[in-house]
Design an enzyme around this catalytic site. Structure first.
Site, PDB file in Angstrom:
ATOM      1  N   SER A   1       0.842  -1.190   0.000  1.00 32.78           N
ATOM      2  CA  SER A   1       0.000   0.000   0.000  1.00 32.78           C
ATOM      3  C   SER A   1       0.886   1.252   0.000  1.00 32.78           C
ATOM      4  CB  SER A   1      -0.960  -0.036   1.192  1.00 32.78           C
ATOM      5  OG  SER A   1      -1.999   0.887   1.023  1.00 32.78           O
TER       6      SER A   1
ATOM      7  N   ASP B   1      -9.852  -3.511  -5.576  1.00 38.06           N
ATOM      8  CA  ASP B   1      -9.246  -2.681  -4.541  1.00 38.06           C
ATOM      9  C   ASP B   1      -9.840  -1.271  -4.580  1.00 38.06           C
ATOM     10  OD1 ASP B   1      -7.579  -1.335  -2.763  1.00 38.06           O
ATOM     11  OD2 ASP B   1      -5.796  -2.427  -3.398  1.00 38.06           O
TER      12      ASP B   1
ATOM     13  N   HIS C   1      -8.158  -4.735  -1.509  1.00 35.38           N
ATOM     14  CA  HIS C   1      -6.912  -4.278  -0.914  1.00 35.38           C
ATOM     15  C   HIS C   1      -6.300  -5.297   0.045  1.00 35.38           C
ATOM     16  CE1 HIS C   1      -4.166  -0.946  -0.344  1.00 35.38           C
ATOM     17  NE2 HIS C   1      -4.245  -1.058   0.974  1.00 35.38           N
TER      18      HIS C   1
END
Length: 695
Positions: A547, A632, A667
């Site tokens: 991330s 995501d 995600h």
């Protein structure tokens, strides 16, 4: 036979702002939610799907020789996990709550027992049954009504963190015919057992911005809007105080917070503003007796201080200091009990738990004795108890849950994480903390763990991990999964770089906005230190982040590709300029205080200087595995997809560059507790294969 990498088509898109022109050849990869969800893909969607699938096929082909190894790694990691397991019970409002896992099953079972642990077990939710029709399943936000009759809960079956709230009658087992869509999944009951507060998301940006009130039995369309957060940099949420006396609405941004309160006994009254927002002032509130306790950075208390005020006079002018600001100690949280205040703080990077009695007679710290541990308070829901529950683990010590008697100072270990497989002995491993010197002279800590029989020399493989954003601290923690690297001769290291809060609030401030590059140079300097001290060498040094940590990976491989043999960038935020310029993308508006708003020319110039996608150049890059999820909502799949496509066109090496897109998830990756291990097995196989380790 040579395996050919996919080559994405180039469709130049000219982007201009501040008299600066960027040309994005892969802008076409961006799809709207409507395009992704359409039953029949249009031509652009089909092109994107074809490209992502071609990259997956290529990754399959390149990694084909490791398939058996991946399977054995998966079985090895799974074999360390106790499949038949359950959480330590906790008591709330007359019931003991327990989460269980059964052998061979991926999902938890939520149960409870009335009054005693010998009472019959009630199964509230068996997520294995609930997940059967879904490739992804997540249950969140279980919230029990005060009369113990109803459970509100959220379900996400797409992995975009958009939940449908449902309500179950726990006495009859019936799921009521009311569904509340487009929520965060969390909710809270008023004390009347029929009023439910919840948070809705903006359908496009997914910002949690509206608080609603729903009366049980009514059509969910009749839910009434209680509060709307109109500032696009803020998020709203709602919860009940631990004292159960107040319903609290919070609004927070990166730098500022604000709360409103109403008594949980009178949920139809208007909420009262606790303290109006002041830009740059953060505060959080906890209720006890007739007072609120406030953790705040007000009046330049950068590491936060503790204050209190009467519940009827909540504005800042009435706040009085309980614990002053301390330059060397970060105040992180508090737990309030009838007779004790428990303070969670951090000094020199280390967690500390401090216990004070309200009468002033007692004030002491729990003793922890090394530099690579993590300790934190856990579920402490009951007020009237002398027992504090906390968790402890370290890089070499499995997690334990402890009940601590705050009067006698006796501790009872309720549960120690079992490491199955018969080969783990914590005495075989050692950990240490070392300090690298950054280019500006700042000392940056690194936590390391390795087997005692692992040599430290230039041939030793080392995986360096970091995050470094949002003030999020990666504490040194135990991992059974990581043993698969350690037992094959790897050193594992965590770089506690600026951008987190490991060394206090200033550590965060020094790694964001116009100081963001410190995060990247700190990581590089940590890598150089480990090489200099002969823990490893560039031929055997690896880096990993996800991330915002994936942004770190992207920046580092542009700035110092020669330092690493391999890099794993998971769901990486790499197209920073374009994303931060597009306020329709989820999370963008709430992050201007983290990265800066590139509509401001100063921030645009600074962000563009490090944005990984904008700084790919014709040079040699390390071996790289990049992962993403098609659904995501936090880092959209097209960021890593575009980045990999651009890297393929410009890189001057023959090293591996793989893009793995999970077409079913978002995600957080796969939802099952074992399914996600398959993703880790591929990542580990990628690293181990580069070391020539094949079993």
């Amino acid at each position: 036979m040579e395996i050919k990498a996919p080559v994405a088509k180039q469709v130049p898109e000219t982007l201009e702002i501040h008299n600066d022109v960027r040309v994005d050849n892969y802008f076409w990869m961006r799809l709207s939610d409507e395009q992704k969800e359409a039953e029949t893909p249009d031509s652009q969607t089909q092109d994107v799907l074809d490209y992502l699938n071609a990259e997956n096929d290529y990754a399959d082909a390149v990694m084909a020789h490791t398939k058996d190894f991946q399977t054995s790694l998966f079985e090895e990691m799974k074999g360390r996990i106790k499949e038949q397991d359950e959480s330590v019970p906790y008591k709330y409002n007359g019931y003991w709550y327990i989460t269980k896992y059964e052998e061979g099953k991926d999902y938890p079972i939520y149960t409870r027992k009335k009054e005693t642990l010998d009472a019959p077990e009630e199964i509230m939710f068996d997520c294995n049954e609930m997940a059967k029709e879904h490739s992804y399943f997540k249950l969140s936000g279980i919230n029990i009504s005060p009369d113990n009759k109803y459970a509100a809960f959220g379900v996400d079956t797409v992995s975009r963190r958009i939940y449908v709230i449902k309500i179950k009658n726990l006495e009859t087992g019936e799921i009521l015919p009311y569904e509340i869509v487009n929520t965060t999944g969390g909710s809270t009951w008023a004390n009347d057992n029929k009023t439910l507060f919840f948070t809705r998301k903006d359908e496009q940006t997914l910002r949690s911005n509206r608080i609603f009130k729903y009366k049980l039995g009514e059509d969910t369309a009749a839910a009434s809007l209680v509060f709307e957060e109109t500032d696009e940099s803020f998020y709203a949420f709602v919860y009940k105080s631990k004292s159960r006396k107040y319903i609290i609405i919070g609004s927070t941004s990166t730098l500022t917070s604000e709360y409103q309160i109403v008594k949980a006994d009178t949920p139809d009254e208007d909420f009262k503003l606790f303290q109006p927002r002041v830009r740059g002032m953060e505060y959080s509130i906890a209720h006890y007796d007739d007072s609120f306790y406030i953790i705040t950075n007000a009046d330049e208390a950068s590491n936060f201080k503790l204050m209190k005020t009467n519940e009827n006079t909540t504005e800042k002018e009435y706040w009085t200091t309980v614990m002053p600001h301390r330059e060397e100690t970060l105040l992180e949280d508090i737990d309030i009990f009838k007779d004790f205040l428990v303070i969670s703080e951090r000094t020199n990077g280390l967690n500390k738990i401090r216990i004070q009695s309200w009468d002033g007679a007692t004030d002491y710290y729990l003793p922890f004795d090394n530099e690579t541990y993590t300790a934190y308070t856990t579920l402490n829901i009951e007020f009237d108890t002398k027992v504090l529950r906390y968790a402890y683990n370290s890089l070499t010590t499995p997690s334990s849950v402890v009940d601590f008697d705050m009067v006698t100072k006796e501790k009872t270990v309720l549960k120690e994480q079992e490491v199955l497989g018969g080969t783990f002995d914590k005495d075989n491993y050692t950990s240490e903390r070392v300090w690298a010197t950054a280019a500006d002279g700042t000392k940056v800590p690194i936590s390391l763990v390795y087997r005692k029989d692992t040599p430290k020399n230039e041939a030793t493989p080392l995986l360096l991990y970091a995050y470094g954003s949002y003030g999020s601290t990666i504490d040194p923690y135990f991992s059974t999964i990581r043993l698969s690297l350690l037992d094959r001769g790897f050193i594992y290291a965590i770089a506690h770089i600026r951008g987190g809060e490991y060394l206090g609030r200033q550590w965060y401030d020094d790694g964001k906005l116009l100081n963001k590059k410190n995060t990247f140079t700190d990581f590089i300097d940590c890598a150089k230190h480990l090489v200099k001290e002969e823990y490893t060498s560039p031929a055997h040094l690896y880096a990993m982040g996800g991330s915002a940590g994936g942004l770190l990976m992207g920046a580092v491989v542009n700035m110092a590709p020669e330092l690493f043999n391999g890099v794993i960038a998971a769901v990486p935020f790499v197209d920073v300029v374009s994303t931060m310029l597009d306020e329709t993308i989820p999370l963008t508006t709430g992050e201007f205080d983290e990265w800066g708003n590139p509509k401001d020319a100063e921030y645009y110039k600074y962000i563009k200087e490090y944005s990984p996608y904008d700084n790919v150049v014709a040079q040699a890059y390390p071996n790289m595995l990049v992962t993403t999820g098609y659904h995501d909502s936090q880092v959209q799949y097209w960021e890593p997809a575009k980045w990999v496509a651009k890297l393929r066109m410009l890189k001057l090496d023959t090293n591996s560059l793989l893009l793995r897109t999970n077409m079913k998830t978002g995600h957080g990756g796969a939802s099952g507790r074992f399914e996600s291990l398959k993703e880790v097995a591929e990542e580990y196989a990628f690293l181990l294969d580069l070391e020539g380790i094949v079993h």
